[in-house]
Design a protein around this motif. Structure first.
Motif, short mmCIF file in Angstrom:
data_model
loop_
_atom_site.label_atom_id
_atom_site.label_comp_id
_atom_site.label_asym_id
_atom_site.label_seq_id
_atom_site.Cartn_x
_atom_site.Cartn_y
_atom_site.Cartn_z
N GLU A 302 0.87 -1.17 0.00
CA GLU A 302 0.00 0.00 0.00
C GLU A 302 0.91 1.22 0.00
O GLU A 302 1.94 1.23 0.68
CB GLU A 302 -0.83 -0.05 1.28
CG GLU A 302 -1.56 1.20 1.57
CD GLU A 302 -2.20 1.15 2.95
OE1 GLU A 302 -3.39 0.84 3.00
OE2 GLU A 302 -1.52 1.43 3.94
N TYR A 304 0.68 5.07 0.94
CA TYR A 304 -0.16 6.08 1.57
C TYR A 304 0.73 7.24 1.98
O TYR A 304 1.75 7.03 2.66
CB TYR A 304 -0.87 5.45 2.79
CG TYR A 304 -1.64 6.46 3.62
CD1 TYR A 304 -2.82 7.02 3.12
CD2 TYR A 304 -1.19 6.84 4.87
CE1 TYR A 304 -3.54 7.94 3.88
CE2 TYR A 304 -1.91 7.76 5.64
CZ TYR A 304 -3.07 8.30 5.13
OH TYR A 304 -3.78 9.21 5.87
N SER A 367 -5.56 1.07 9.83
CA SER A 367 -6.24 2.37 9.86
C SER A 367 -7.47 2.37 10.76
O SER A 367 -8.18 1.39 10.85
CB SER A 367 -6.66 2.69 8.43
OG SER A 367 -7.53 3.77 8.44
N HIS A 373 -9.38 5.52 4.46
CA HIS A 373 -7.97 5.20 4.26
C HIS A 373 -7.77 4.49 2.92
O HIS A 373 -6.88 4.83 2.15
CB HIS A 373 -7.48 4.33 5.41
CG HIS A 373 -6.07 3.88 5.27
ND1 HIS A 373 -5.02 4.63 5.73
CD2 HIS A 373 -5.54 2.78 4.69
CE1 HIS A 373 -3.91 3.99 5.45
NE2 HIS A 373 -4.20 2.87 4.83
N ARG A 376 -7.90 6.67 0.10
CA ARG A 376 -6.82 7.66 0.05
C ARG A 376 -5.43 7.02 -0.14
O ARG A 376 -4.42 7.69 0.01
CB ARG A 376 -6.80 8.50 1.34
CG ARG A 376 -8.14 8.98 1.80
CD ARG A 376 -8.81 9.95 0.86
NE ARG A 376 -8.16 11.26 0.83
CZ ARG A 376 -8.26 12.10 -0.19
NH1 ARG A 376 -8.93 11.76 -1.27
NH2 ARG A 376 -7.68 13.26 -0.15
N SER A 377 -5.38 5.73 -0.39
CA SER A 377 -4.08 5.09 -0.61
C SER A 377 -4.13 4.20 -1.86
O SER A 377 -5.21 3.78 -2.28
CB SER A 377 -3.70 4.25 0.61
OG SER A 377 -4.66 3.25 0.80
N ALA A 406 -5.61 5.51 -5.46
CA ALA A 406 -6.35 6.31 -4.48
C ALA A 406 -7.37 7.17 -5.22
O ALA A 406 -7.20 7.45 -6.42
CB ALA A 406 -5.37 7.19 -3.73
N GLU A 425 -2.80 14.22 2.74
CA GLU A 425 -3.21 13.05 1.93
C GLU A 425 -3.47 13.48 0.50
O GLU A 425 -2.98 12.90 -0.45
CB GLU A 425 -4.52 12.47 2.48
CG GLU A 425 -4.40 11.53 3.64
CD GLU A 425 -5.77 11.09 4.15
OE1 GLU A 425 -6.80 11.62 3.67
OE2 GLU A 425 -5.81 10.22 5.03
#
Ligand code: ATP
Length: 503
Positions: A302, A304, A367, A373, A376-377, A406, A425
């Motif tokens: 991942e 992020y 998360s 999350h 956003r990743s 994302a 983010e």
């Protein structure tokens, strides 16, 4: 002696008596003599007897000594006898053992003869099989060379088709409206497909600009009604390229809620590209001839906020975050690689399901706000395929990256800029998505320098973007009117300059 009364007559009687007495004396003396003679005789006899006795005693004592000797000899003999008996027993036991051994030896001999016979039969069967095998090997070589010829032809054709289509293909998928989006029975979609590869996006639903729309072209467009099977059919050639030894990237791009995860992962009873691609790979690999071996490994990361986390790594503690990993440059692969990345060997779909479930659960634990999350990743599932052709002594290694990007929404939509986390983010997402767009654009322009190293995402995917690698990009779109700005933005257009009428 004479007395007075009797004169002369008493003398006579005394003389007489004396004579008697003398006679008696003489008789007694004679008797004594006789007795003495007898005594002497007896003494002689006694002496003889004593001498005899002494002789006898001496003989007895000699006998006794002899007896003791004999006894001692007897004891020795008895001891010897016991020793001999025990020797005899041992010998008897040995003899019995030897007999048993001989009996066993006979059995072994019989077995040996039997086995020799079986061995001869096996040898003759082996010779027959060898002949058959040589024939089959010959047949197989012919099949193999046919397979290789057909495979190279198919590969060439596939390459030509892929080249004609381009190494970067952009597909669009429009998700259906959700029940909550049917506002007051309004089921209208802002997306219209006038032609197979053309998409028309209505900018305004009503009012003076109701007729305004913008058209976009794609390599293929999947309308709301498209099934996961239909979508995968378009992905299959890219997966085939992986088997042919090329690196492949399949991305899903679009705003949050536009259907990226549905396209890549799907839902439990309607799997998406990730599972279908792996299922297809197992099918193809399973049909390889015995001379071609395949080995598959999988990893899951991942990205992020420009931090790479290995979703298959062991978590330091149950509630702790996964450690951030470094990306370094590998000269051998001419690409970035994640240092210490956990790779799992996979041989069937059950294992794939287990590994992906583990990765998802790690992502969820990492998360406190999972849904946000994950939007956003970037999630990247990578498949590493090694194909070894034992006859041709050739080995190819290729990678397939399946990327759920994302959410692409713009800053204004993704939240208030006063929220630092959100701002960070969004900036990270914007940076990596524009870096990805820039890399793809420079590849299409065939620039000399491709800016792979600008973000972790493009650095990690360097050897699978450009060159002979195949890239397939899904642009996921929401057909809902409130998402028009985001949809336009996803399509690389500026949003309408003023609020759309009726929105
Ligand atoms: N083609 C489709 N058919 C049916 N339902 C769909 C389709 N595409 C998306 N959906 C549904 O729409 C919702 C949002 O889709 P999804 O979660 O895939 O969006 P996303 O782009 O991945 O969002 P995020 O960025 O938050 O991960 C989900 O409930 C999903 O099941």
């Amino acid at each position: 002696m004479m007395t007075g009364g009797t004169g002369g007559g008493g003398v006579h009687s005394m003389e007489d008596e004396m004579a008697v007495r003398q006679a008696e004396l003489r008789a007694s003396e004679a008797h004594v003599e006789a007795l003495e003679a007898q005594l002497t005789e007896k003494s002689g006899a006694l002496a003889d007897s004593l001498a005899h006795l002494a002789k006898s005693q001496s003989r007895l004592s000699a006998c006794k000594t002899q007896l003791t000797d004999c006894k001692a000899q007897l004891d020795v003999k008895e001891l010897e006898l016991t020793t001999l008996e025990s020797k005899c027993n041992t010998l008897e036991a040995e003899l019995k053992e030897k007999d048993d051994l001989i009996a066993k030896q006979d059995d072994t001999d019989r077995l040996l003869v039997d086995q020799e016979r079986q061995l001869k039969q096996a040898a003759s069967r082996f010779r027959d099989l060898e002949v058959q095998m040589r024939q089959q090997e010959q047949g197989m070589k012919e099949v193999q060379s046919k397979y290789t010829a057909e495979y190279s032809l198919r590969r060439e054709l596939h390459e030509i088709v892929q080249e004609l289509r381009g190494n970067i293909r952009v597909l669009c998928r429009v998700r259906p409206l959700k029940p909550a989006e049917y506002e007051n029975g309004d089921e209208s979609s802002i997306v219209y497909l006038p032609e197979e590869c053309k998409l028309r996006l209505t900018k305004y639903n009503e009012g003076p600009f109701a007729d305004m729309y913008q058209e976009f072209e794609f390599d293929h467009i999947f309308p709301e009604t498209s099934s996961q099977e239909e979508v995968f059919a378009a992905v299959k050639p890219a997966v085939q390229s992986l088997i042919d030894g090329f690196n492949v990237c399949i991305f899903a791009y679009g705003q949050t809620g536009s259907g990226k995860t549905f396209t890549m992962e799907g839902v439990d009873d309607n799997r998406g590209v990730n599972y279908r691609a792996l299922d297809y790979l197992f099918d193809v690999v399973g049909s390889f001839p015995p001379t071609v071996e395949a080995d598959m490994e999988i990893s899951m990361v991942e990205i992020y906020n420009e931090t790479v986390r290995d979703l298959l790594a062991e978590r330091p503690a149950a509630d702790e975050k996964l450690q951030a990993l470094d990306i370094k440059f590998s000269v051998k692969d001419n690409s970035g690689y994640v240092v210490g990345l956990e790779m799992r060997n996979i041989e069937n779909m059950e294992q794939v399901e287990g590994v992906l479930a583990e990765g998802h659960s790690n992502r969820a634990t990492a998360s406190t706000r999972m849904n946000e999350h994950s939007s956003r990743s970037h999630a990247i599932v990578s498949v590493f395929l090694t194909v070894t052709n034992k006859l041709e002594k050739r080995r190819t290694v290729s990678k397939l990256h399946l990327i759920d990007l994302a959410g692409s929404e713009r800053l204004s939509k993704s939240g208030c800029t006063s929220d630092d986390t959100r701002l960070k983010e969004s900036q990270a997402i914007n940076k990596s998505l524009s870096a990805l767009a820039e890399v793809i654009a420079s590849l299409q322009r065939r620039d000399k320098h491709i800016p792979y190293r600008n973000t972790k995402l493009t650095f990690f995917l360097q050897d699978s973007l450009g060159g002979k690698a195949k890239t397939l990009m899904f642009v996921n779109l929401s057909p809902h009117k409130t998402d028009v700005s985001e949809s336009l933005s996803s399509l690389g257009e500026s949003p309408p300059p003023f609020p759309s009428a009726g929105l």
